[in-house]
Design a protein around this motif. Structure first.
Motif, PDB file in Angstrom:
ATOM      1  N   ILE A  52       0.843  -1.205   0.000  1.00 21.57           N
ATOM      2  CA  ILE A  52       0.000   0.000   0.000  1.00 21.57           C
ATOM      3  C   ILE A  52       0.876   1.252   0.000  1.00 21.57           C
ATOM      4  O   ILE A  52       0.621   2.198  -0.751  1.00 21.57           O
ATOM      5  CB  ILE A  52      -0.957   0.000   1.214  1.00 21.57           C
ATOM      6  N   ARG A  53       1.914   1.240   0.807  1.00 18.30           N
ATOM      7  CA  ARG A  53       2.820   2.397   0.891  1.00 18.30           C
ATOM      8  C   ARG A  53       3.485   2.670  -0.458  1.00 18.30           C
ATOM      9  O   ARG A  53       3.538   3.824  -0.910  1.00 18.30           O
ATOM     10  CB  ARG A  53       3.873   2.144   1.970  1.00 18.30           C
ATOM     11  N   ALA A  54       3.989   1.623  -1.107  1.00 17.79           N
ATOM     12  CA  ALA A  54       4.674   1.804  -2.399  1.00 17.79           C
ATOM     13  C   ALA A  54       3.709   2.362  -3.442  1.00 17.79           C
ATOM     14  O   ALA A  54       4.054   3.283  -4.188  1.00 17.79           O
ATOM     15  CB  ALA A  54       5.268   0.484  -2.876  1.00 17.79           C
ATOM     16  N   LEU A  55       2.500   1.821  -3.490  1.00 13.53           N
ATOM     17  CA  LEU A  55       1.512   2.315  -4.445  1.00 13.53           C
ATOM     18  C   LEU A  55       1.134   3.767  -4.147  1.00 13.53           C
ATOM     19  O   LEU A  55       1.090   4.599  -5.052  1.00 13.53           O
ATOM     20  CB  LEU A  55       0.267   1.431  -4.423  1.00 13.53           C
ATOM     21  N   ALA A  56       0.862   4.059  -2.887  1.00  8.68           N
ATOM     22  CA  ALA A  56       0.457   5.410  -2.495  1.00  8.68           C
ATOM     23  C   ALA A  56       1.555   6.430  -2.806  1.00  8.68           C
ATOM     24  O   ALA A  56       1.275   7.518  -3.307  1.00  8.68           O
ATOM     25  CB  ALA A  56       0.095   5.443  -1.018  1.00  8.68           C
ATOM     26  N   GLU A  57       2.793   6.065  -2.528  1.00  5.77           N
ATOM     27  CA  GLU A  57       3.904   6.987  -2.811  1.00  5.77           C
ATOM     28  C   GLU A  57       4.081   7.223  -4.303  1.00  5.77           C
ATOM     29  O   GLU A  57       4.661   8.216  -4.713  1.00  5.77           O
ATOM     30  CB  GLU A  57       5.208   6.474  -2.182  1.00  5.77           C
ATOM     31  N   ASP A  58       3.572   6.305  -5.112  1.00  5.52           N
ATOM     32  CA  ASP A  58       3.644   6.457  -6.560  1.00  5.52           C
ATOM     33  C   ASP A  58       2.379   7.120  -7.121  1.00  5.52           C
ATOM     34  O   ASP A  58       2.221   7.237  -8.326  1.00  5.52           O
ATOM     35  CB  ASP A  58       3.853   5.081  -7.208  1.00  5.52           C
ATOM     36  N   GLY A  59       1.462   7.516  -6.228  1.00  5.69           N
ATOM     37  CA  GLY A  59       0.250   8.195  -6.653  1.00  5.69           C
ATOM     38  C   GLY A  59      -0.828   7.279  -7.193  1.00  5.69           C
ATOM     39  O   GLY A  59      -1.709   7.712  -7.931  1.00  5.69           O
ATOM     40  N   ILE A  60      -0.786   6.009  -6.817  1.00  2.00           N
ATOM     41  CA  ILE A  60      -1.739   5.014  -7.307  1.00  2.00           C
ATOM     42  C   ILE A  60      -2.826   4.797  -6.255  1.00  2.00           C
ATOM     43  O   ILE A  60      -2.530   4.606  -5.076  1.00  2.00           O
ATOM     44  CB  ILE A  60      -1.043   3.667  -7.607  1.00  2.00           C
ATOM     45  N   GLU A  61      -4.077   4.772  -6.683  1.00  5.54           N
ATOM     46  CA  GLU A  61      -5.227   4.556  -5.809  1.00  5.54           C
ATOM     47  C   GLU A  61      -5.162   3.171  -5.159  1.00  5.54           C
ATOM     48  O   GLU A  61      -4.896   2.180  -5.823  1.00  5.54           O
ATOM     49  CB  GLU A  61      -6.517   4.679  -6.632  1.00  5.54           C
ATOM     50  N   THR A  62      -5.426   3.115  -3.853  1.00  5.93           N
ATOM     51  CA  THR A  62      -5.367   1.841  -3.130  1.00  5.93           C
ATOM     52  C   THR A  62      -6.646   1.517  -2.359  1.00  5.93           C
ATOM     53  O   THR A  62      -6.769   0.436  -1.799  1.00  5.93           O
ATOM     54  CB  THR A  62      -4.203   1.843  -2.118  1.00  5.93           C
ATOM     55  N   GLU A  63      -7.585   2.432  -2.345  1.00  2.00           N
ATOM     56  CA  GLU A  63      -8.759   2.312  -1.479  1.00  2.00           C
ATOM     57  C   GLU A  63      -9.575   1.034  -1.692  1.00  2.00           C
ATOM     58  O   GLU A  63     -10.030   0.420  -0.747  1.00  2.00           O
ATOM     59  CB  GLU A  63      -9.661   3.531  -1.665  1.00  2.00           C
ATOM     60  N   ARG A  64      -9.758   0.615  -2.908  1.00  5.15           N
ATOM     61  CA  ARG A  64     -10.639  -0.538  -3.191  1.00  5.15           C
ATOM     62  C   ARG A  64      -9.914  -1.875  -3.222  1.00  5.15           C
ATOM     63  O   ARG A  64     -10.523  -2.905  -3.483  1.00  5.15           O
ATOM     64  CB  ARG A  64     -11.356  -0.323  -4.522  1.00  5.15           C
ATOM     65  N   LEU A  65      -8.624  -1.870  -2.997  1.00  9.17           N
ATOM     66  CA  LEU A  65      -7.853  -3.107  -3.079  1.00  9.17           C
ATOM     67  C   LEU A  65      -8.065  -3.977  -1.842  1.00  9.17           C
ATOM     68  O   LEU A  65      -8.120  -3.470  -0.725  1.00  9.17           O
ATOM     69  CB  LEU A  65      -6.358  -2.775  -3.216  1.00  9.17           C
ATOM     70  N   ARG A  66      -8.162  -5.292  -2.070  1.00  7.67           N
ATOM     71  CA  ARG A  66      -8.250  -6.243  -0.964  1.00  7.67           C
ATOM     72  C   ARG A  66      -7.855  -7.623  -1.477  1.00  7.67           C
ATOM     73  O   ARG A  66      -8.062  -7.934  -2.653  1.00  7.67           O
ATOM     74  CB  ARG A  66      -9.646  -6.280  -0.373  1.00  7.67           C
ATOM     75  N   PRO A  67      -7.284  -8.457  -0.603  1.00 13.59           N
ATOM     76  CA  PRO A  67      -6.945  -9.820  -1.032  1.00 13.59           C
ATOM     77  C   PRO A  67      -8.209 -10.639  -1.253  1.00 13.59           C
ATOM     78  O   PRO A  67      -9.197 -10.487  -0.532  1.00 13.59           O
ATOM     79  CB  PRO A  67      -6.156 -10.387   0.147  1.00 13.59           C
ATOM     80  N   LYS A  68      -8.175 -11.494  -2.254  1.00 16.71           N
ATOM     81  CA  LYS A  68      -9.318 -12.368  -2.529  1.00 16.71           C
ATOM     82  C   LYS A  68      -8.837 -13.616  -3.246  1.00 16.71           C
ATOM     83  O   LYS A  68      -7.791 -13.616  -3.880  1.00 16.71           O
ATOM     84  CB  LYS A  68     -10.394 -11.644  -3.326  1.00 16.71           C
ATOM     85  N   GLY A  69      -9.642 -14.665  -3.147  1.00 15.11           N
ATOM     86  CA  GLY A  69      -9.343 -15.909  -3.839  1.00 15.11           C
ATOM     87  C   GLY A  69     -10.113 -15.998  -5.141  1.00 15.11           C
ATOM     88  O   GLY A  69     -11.038 -15.209  -5.392  1.00 15.11           O
ATOM     89  N   LEU A  70      -9.763 -16.959  -5.957  1.00 18.67           N
ATOM     90  CA  LEU A  70     -10.461 -17.147  -7.233  1.00 18.67           C
ATOM     91  C   LEU A  70     -11.944 -17.396  -7.028  1.00 18.67           C
ATOM     92  O   LEU A  70     -12.767 -16.967  -7.838  1.00 18.67           O
ATOM     93  CB  LEU A  70      -9.849 -18.327  -7.998  1.00 18.67           C
TER      94      LEU A  70
END
Length: 137
Positions: free
Chosen positions: A50-68
């Motif tokens: 999350i930190r790496a994405l946020a520092e690159d200006g990428i949206e992270t709010e809707r991300l979550r782990p999930k299975g197939l």
């Protein structure tokens, strides 16, 4: 709209980064949407992801782990495995039009710089390949 599925083992770092990057860089220009899933999803996303994405200006709010099994439909235009374990263990998805593998190192448990490095690698290798597969066809 074209659909991409990115799969790795835990869906806590690499596939999450890939999902976020594809949606950030290619969703509008290529009319596509990316999801990600793990063969054995973790309970939460690695905070450094999350930190790496946020520092690159990428949206992270809707991300979550999930299975197939949590994905509503498995008919994707492109399925991408981003870890060797997922490539070997991933079930064949009957609705997938095409499957490719682009391996990235797992940054889990490593210093933050490893997350930044993998994010950079994905921007340089994964995004152009997805563009080639789905946007320029």
């Amino acid at each position: 709209m074209k659909k991409v599925l990115v799969i790795d083992h835990g869906n806590a770092a690499r596939s999450i980064m890939a999902e976020a990057l594809i949606n950030h860089y290619l969703a509008r220009s290529c009319d596509l949407h990316a999801d990600s899933a793990g063969l054995e999803p973790k309970e939460r996303i690695d905070p450094e992801t999350i930190r790496a994405l946020a520092e690159d200006g990428i949206e992270t709010e809707r991300l979550r782990p999930k299975g197939l099994d949590e994905l509503p439909v498995l008919d994707y235009d492109l399925v991408v495995t981003v870890c060797d374990n997922a490539k070997e263990a991933c079930p064949t998805l009957p609705g997938a039009k095409k499957e490719i593998h682009i391996g990235f190192e797992d940054p889990e448990g490593k210093p933050f710089e490893a997350y930044e490095r993998e994010l950079h690698q994905m921007k340089n290798l994964l995004i152009p390949r997805i563009r080639e597969e789905l946007c320029e066809a």
